[in-house]
Design a protein around this motif. Structure first.
Motif, PDB file in Angstrom:
ATOM      1  N   ALA A 102       0.834  -1.217   0.000  1.00  0.00           N
ATOM      2  CA  ALA A 102       0.000   0.000   0.000  1.00  0.00           C
ATOM      3  C   ALA A 102       0.864   1.260   0.000  1.00  0.00           C
ATOM      4  N   ALA A 103       2.005   1.183   0.678  1.00  0.00           N
ATOM      5  CA  ALA A 103       2.889   2.353   0.727  1.00  0.00           C
ATOM      6  C   ALA A 103       3.383   2.696  -0.675  1.00  0.00           C
ATOM      7  N   ALA A 104       3.627   1.665  -1.475  1.00  0.00           N
ATOM      8  CA  ALA A 104       4.107   1.910  -2.839  1.00  0.00           C
ATOM      9  C   ALA A 104       2.966   2.301  -3.779  1.00  0.00           C
ATOM     10  N   VAL A 105       1.795   1.698  -3.570  1.00  0.00           N
ATOM     11  CA  VAL A 105       0.652   1.954  -4.463  1.00  0.00           C
ATOM     12  C   VAL A 105       0.008   3.303  -4.147  1.00  0.00           C
ATOM     13  N   GLY A 106       0.020   3.664  -2.858  1.00  0.00           N
ATOM     14  CA  GLY A 106      -0.651   4.898  -2.454  1.00  0.00           C
ATOM     15  C   GLY A 106      -2.146   4.707  -2.297  1.00  0.00           C
ATOM     16  N   ALA A 107      -2.584   3.462  -2.125  1.00  0.00           N
ATOM     17  CA  ALA A 107      -4.005   3.131  -1.914  1.00  0.00           C
ATOM     18  C   ALA A 107      -4.033   1.779  -1.208  1.00  0.00           C
ATOM     19  N   PRO A 108      -5.156   1.416  -0.593  1.00  0.00           N
ATOM     20  CA  PRO A 108      -5.204   0.132   0.124  1.00  0.00           C
ATOM     21  C   PRO A 108      -4.941  -1.060  -0.796  1.00  0.00           C
ATOM     22  N   VAL A 109      -4.224  -2.035  -0.256  1.00  0.00           N
ATOM     23  CA  VAL A 109      -3.948  -3.275  -0.991  1.00  0.00           C
ATOM     24  C   VAL A 109      -4.390  -4.438  -0.113  1.00  0.00           C
ATOM     25  N   ALA A 110      -5.165  -5.353  -0.691  1.00  0.00           N
ATOM     26  CA  ALA A 110      -5.593  -6.550   0.034  1.00  0.00           C
ATOM     27  C   ALA A 110      -4.823  -7.745  -0.506  1.00  0.00           C
ATOM     28  N   VAL A 111      -4.255  -8.536   0.410  1.00  0.00           N
ATOM     29  CA  VAL A 111      -3.455  -9.694   0.014  1.00  0.00           C
ATOM     30  C   VAL A 111      -4.151 -10.964   0.493  1.00  0.00           C
ATOM     31  N   SER A 112      -4.243 -11.953  -0.376  1.00  0.00           N
ATOM     32  CA  SER A 112      -4.732 -13.261   0.066  1.00  0.00           C
ATOM     33  C   SER A 112      -3.809 -14.322  -0.504  1.00  0.00           C
ATOM     34  N   GLY A 113      -3.900 -15.543   0.026  1.00  0.00           N
ATOM     35  CA  GLY A 113      -3.015 -16.602  -0.443  1.00  0.00           C
ATOM     36  C   GLY A 113      -3.773 -17.904  -0.617  1.00  0.00           C
ATOM     37  N   THR A 114      -3.284 -18.757  -1.499  1.00  0.00           N
ATOM     38  CA  THR A 114      -3.908 -20.072  -1.665  1.00  0.00           C
ATOM     39  C   THR A 114      -2.877 -21.055  -2.221  1.00  0.00           C
ATOM     40  N   THR A 115      -3.192 -22.337  -2.114  1.00  0.00           N
ATOM     41  CA  THR A 115      -2.358 -23.358  -2.757  1.00  0.00           C
ATOM     42  C   THR A 115      -3.205 -24.045  -3.822  1.00  0.00           C
ATOM     43  N   THR A 116      -2.620 -24.975  -4.569  1.00  0.00           N
ATOM     44  CA  THR A 116      -3.391 -25.589  -5.657  1.00  0.00           C
ATOM     45  C   THR A 116      -3.564 -27.088  -5.451  1.00  0.00           C
ATOM     46  N   ASP A 117      -3.620 -27.460  -4.158  1.00  0.00           N
ATOM     47  CA  ASP A 117      -3.950 -28.847  -3.840  1.00  0.00           C
ATOM     48  C   ASP A 117      -2.973 -29.836  -4.491  1.00  0.00           C
ATOM     49  N   GLY A 118      -1.706 -29.447  -4.540  1.00  0.00           N
ATOM     50  CA  GLY A 118      -0.685 -30.343  -5.084  1.00  0.00           C
ATOM     51  C   GLY A 118      -0.660 -30.404  -6.598  1.00  0.00           C
ATOM     52  N   LEU A 119      -1.519 -29.697  -7.250  1.00  0.00           N
ATOM     53  CA  LEU A 119      -1.607 -29.786  -8.710  1.00  0.00           C
ATOM     54  C   LEU A 119      -0.765 -28.723  -9.403  1.00  0.00           C
ATOM     55  N   GLY A 120      -0.285 -29.068 -10.592  1.00  0.00           N
ATOM     56  CA  GLY A 120       0.414 -28.098 -11.436  1.00  0.00           C
ATOM     57  C   GLY A 120       1.773 -27.709 -10.889  1.00  0.00           C
ATOM     58  N   PHE A 121       2.387 -26.703 -11.528  1.00  0.00           N
ATOM     59  CA  PHE A 121       3.760 -26.342 -11.119  1.00  0.00           C
ATOM     60  C   PHE A 121       3.794 -25.713  -9.733  1.00  0.00           C
ATOM     61  N   THR A 122       2.702 -25.004  -9.379  1.00  0.00           N
ATOM     62  CA  THR A 122       2.683 -24.431  -8.024  1.00  0.00           C
ATOM     63  C   THR A 122       2.526 -25.549  -7.010  1.00  0.00           C
ATOM     64  N   GLY A 123       1.691 -26.537  -7.371  1.00  0.00           N
ATOM     65  CA  GLY A 123       1.467 -27.672  -6.464  1.00  0.00           C
ATOM     66  C   GLY A 123       2.744 -28.487  -6.269  1.00  0.00           C
ATOM     67  N   ARG A 124       3.534 -28.591  -7.308  1.00  0.00           N
ATOM     68  CA  ARG A 124       4.784 -29.365  -7.212  1.00  0.00           C
ATOM     69  C   ARG A 124       5.901 -28.543  -6.569  1.00  0.00           C
ATOM     70  N   GLY A 125       5.596 -27.291  -6.265  1.00  0.00           N
ATOM     71  CA  GLY A 125       6.585 -26.444  -5.586  1.00  0.00           C
ATOM     72  C   GLY A 125       7.660 -25.928  -6.523  1.00  0.00           C
ATOM     73  N   GLU A 126       7.345 -25.821  -7.812  1.00  0.00           N
ATOM     74  CA  GLU A 126       8.342 -25.349  -8.769  1.00  0.00           C
ATOM     75  C   GLU A 126       8.385 -23.820  -8.883  1.00  0.00           C
TER      76      GLU A 126
END
Ligand code: CTP
Ligand code: MG
Length: 393
Positions: free
Chosen positions: A356-380
């Protein structure tokens, strides 16, 4: 025992509203006018006795409604049946007040959006000690003319005119005496008070204290409630645009981990020409896309040595600057981090603040995983998806 009281007159039939039901029981944005008026009275800081003057044929409903709104404070509220006209209803309300009440305010339930500050203003002015009546008043803004039938006789000097509202406040004993001798000509309590020789002064009124009389007023009241709740329709005069940004980086255990402008010591870093901060890059792209300004690669090219190893901050601030040059500014950004690590949950607030300090407006952050699937799921690698809302400056 409270030394002050409010009589809320709510016994009218609402003929001009034309809904075939007593006006005070008509809902404004889902809540009956009487409930809205009572909530405000109950919010007053000092203990205040309340008399509700309800339609004689809806007394049970009136009592139930008062109990629902007031809960434990119900003991301060008396419900009495009203009369054939407002005058009679006010008298019915005044009649049940104990003599220990020094100051009484008479209020129309139909002015259901009157702010609490107006009650306090009137109480304060009556309590000033010189036994006057007090009415909230607003200047008249229309040009006013005296007419005979449809013929204009003259323009009335509007600088000497005000429109008056409620609550109107008086010393109780003096108002009772005035009502006892009144001819039924006055249309408000101050008129009755003055006819009996009392002096009435004005305090500033409030536009929100208007009386719901017609269907149009009902629509206006609904709009005021929506506005207070922050449900603003987007102003069509403001240019609002939405942008989307996605970024992906592969993990590289040999570089430091920087995600969402935070360092995550001990976590594998992200490879890339810059610091690999996929979150900051996605935010940058969302901002650029909202402005129709292209994308991060085109604007801050990977071949440009100025950006080699640059932190995400540089790109986000750069995008905000480009927006500013285009006459736009960020309103809000959301970004979702998709991947197994680093875990952002515990550092969400910190990350939101940094972005938010860089954007100059509110920023909302959320996170998720992909249930072990795909490159994110494999931790690549890590993906970040951001949306940005920008508006014209
Ligand atoms: N009022 C009352 N008893 C009456 C008439 C009016 O308590 N016999 C109250 C209304 O409930 C309202 C306030 O006085 O809160 C102002 O009156 P008005 O706006 O005229 O309401 P209504 O009389 O209900 O409406 P209409 O004149 O259109 O029938
Ligand atoms: Mg009326």
């Amino acid at each position: 025992m409270a030394a002050r009281a409010v009589v809320v007159v709510a016994a009218g039939s609402g003929t001009r509203l034309g809904l075939g039901t007593a006006k005070a029981f008509v809902p404004v944005a889902g809540e009956r006018m009487l409930v809205r008026a009572l909530r405000t009275v109950l919010s007053l800081a000092e203990p205040t006795l309340v008399v509700v003057v309800a339609p004689a044929d809806r007394m049970d409903e009136g009592r139930t409604l008062v109990a629902e709104v007031a809960g434990a404070a119900s003991e301060y509220i008396t419900v009495v049946p009203g009369g054939a006209d407002r005058h009679a209803s006010v008298q019915a309300g005044l009649a049940v007040l104990p003599d220990s009440v020094a100051t009484v305010l008479v209020h129309d339930a139909a002015r259901c959006l009157t702010p609490a500050s107006q009650f306090e203003r009137v109480f304060a002015a009556v309590g000033s000690g010189d036994s006057v009546g007090v009415v909230p008043a607003l200047p008249v803004t229309d040009t006013v003319k005296r007419v005979a039938g449809d013929v204009v006789v003259e323009t009335v000097d509007r600088s000497a005119l005000v429109g008056v509202q409620t609550p109107q406040g008086f010393p109780l004993a003096a108002l009772r005496r005035a009502y006892a001798v009144a001819e039924r000509a006055a249309t408000d309590d101050a008129g009755v008070f003055q006819a009996a020789g009392g002096v009435v002064r004005t305090v500033p009124g409030d536009a929100d204290a208007f009386k719901v009389t017609t269907r149009w007023d009902l629509g206006r009241a609904e709009a005021v409630v929506a506005e207070r709740a922050g449900v603003r329709s987007v102003d069509p005069r403001v240019d609002v645009r939405v942008g989307l940004g996605v970024d992906v980086h592969a993990f590289d255990p040999d570089v430091p981990c920087r995600v969402g402008m935070l360092d995550f010591p001990g976590e594998p870093g992200l490879s890339g020409h810059s610091d690999g901060d996929a979150v900051a890059h996605a935010v940058c792209d969302a901002l650029l896309s909202a402005g129709g300004l292209g994308d991060i690669g085109g604007r801050f090219g990977t071949s440009d040595p100025r950006f080699a190893g640059a932190s995400g901050d540089v790109f986000v601030r750069g995008a905000v600057e480009l927006l500013r040059d285009a006459g736009l500014e960020p309103v809000r950004v959301t970004v979702q981090v998709i991947g197994n690590r680093p875990r952002i949950g515990a550092r969400r607030d910190e990350m939101q603040d940094a972005l938010a300090a860089a954007v100059g407006a509110p920023v909302a952050v959320s996170g998720t995983t992909t249930d072990g699937l795909g490159f994110t799921g494999r931790g690549e690698g890590l993906t970040a998806i951001a949306t940005a809302l920008v508006r014209s400056r």
